[in-house]
Design an enzyme around this catalytic site. Structure first.
Site, short mmCIF file in Angstrom:
data_model
loop_
_atom_site.label_atom_id
_atom_site.label_comp_id
_atom_site.label_asym_id
_atom_site.label_seq_id
_atom_site.Cartn_x
_atom_site.Cartn_y
_atom_site.Cartn_z
N HIS A 45 0.84 -1.20 0.00
CA HIS A 45 0.00 0.00 0.00
C HIS A 45 0.87 1.25 0.00
CE1 HIS A 45 -2.12 3.22 2.45
NE2 HIS A 45 -2.91 3.08 1.42
N SER A 46 0.57 2.20 -0.89
CA SER A 46 1.22 3.50 -0.91
C SER A 46 2.73 3.35 -1.12
CB SER A 46 0.87 4.27 0.38
OG SER A 46 1.24 5.61 0.29
#
Length: 294
Positions: free
Chosen positions: A135-136
């Protein structure tokens, strides 16, 4: 739910953040797949740890969909890694023990992720039978794993003798893949955490999955590349996902799946976990289908 699974934490290095959480479903079965997670937090947020994978695990375990895919999961792993300094959580280098000090700079983060994956592969023997998801900034790290030496740089402390075997599939959601591009679109507002992680702006492109040297076509043959994005994300915009998809296709990667039906704001996506879980089960079904044809 995640809390019902056997859970343990292991150190893969001497720093307190060089650790990995394990949720055991059937880790002895080498024919099954692992799901290995890399959390976000702008390379620096100490509040986001490996435990942030738990809501997604719960969604997978409790899902009424993907009944054919769920039995193929051996276990879940979630990596922590050394972090860069955060202005809201300052530390004094003079008084903070080295194994607790958050002063990482590139390539420390990716070196830790590579070392952590190799640790898991030695301990559990799953080789390439895993899906790597991030994520991210964790999505950035996941694709940096695939880029390998192209993003490590000459100052890397990574040990080439412990290179991890690459995953059967990689899934980045709400990912940062072009540091220069996203910072420009955000009016320079991301310079602080990007410089803390990567140094001066002229160094960013060499480490960026969208702009680094090399070719993903060389390493993704027979593997699945997945990118996910929510139109509700207020921190990372769609051009990051679109640009990374374009880079993969330019490099000749044939199996590129772009998922744009995730919902929620940047952190809500992992906090809720349903869209990520649904996509992971879909990826496992794709891998099962590929093996059924072989």
């Amino acid at each position: 739910m995640a809390a019902s699974l056997k859970y343990s934490v292991h150190q893969y290095g001497t720093h307190e953040l060089q650790r990995v959480g394990i949720w055991d479903l059937d880790v002895r079965d080498k024919a099954k797949f692992w799901i290995v997670y890399i959390h976000g937090g702008a390379w620096r947020d100490p509040r986001i740890t490996h435990e942030s994978f738990a809501p997604i695990i719960t969604r997978i375990v409790e899902s009424s969909h993907g009944d054919g895919a769920k039995p193929s999961i051996a276990g879940f792993a979630s990596l922590d890694y050394r972090l860069s300094p955060h202005p809201e959580f300052p530390q004094d280098r003079a008084t903070t023990p080295p194994d607790r000090f958050r002063g990482a700079t590139h390539p420390d983060h990716i070196a830790d992720v590579r070392t952590g994956i190799a640790f898991l592969q030695r301990r559990y023997g799953f080789g390439s039978r895993y899906v790597l998801v991030g994520h991210s900034c964790g999505a950035c790290l996941a694709y940096q794993v695939l880029a390998g030496s192209a993003v490590l740089g000459s100052s890397s402390s990574a040990d080439d003798t412990t290179d991890p075997e690459l995953p059967k599939a990689v899934f980045g959601f709400e990912g940062i893949y072009d540091m220069t591009g996203i910072n420009a679109r955000m009016g320079g507002g991301y310079s602080g955490f990007l410089e803390a992680a990567f140094g001066a702006p002229e160094k960013w492109d060499a480490a960026a999955p969208m702009k680094c040297a090399g070719s993903y076509g060389d390493v993704l043959t027979g593997r699945v590349a997945v990118l996910g994005h929510s139109p509700d994300d207020e921190l990372v915009d769609m051009p990051e996902t679109d640009g990374m998809a374009a880079r993969l296709r330019k490099d000749g990667v044939t199996e590129v799946l772009v998922v744009k039906d995730l919902t929620g704001k940047h952190d809500e996506i992992w906090q809720d976990g349903s869209g990520v879980a649904r996509t992971l089960l879909r990826i496992l079904e794709i891998l099962q289908g590929k093996e059924g044809k072989s």
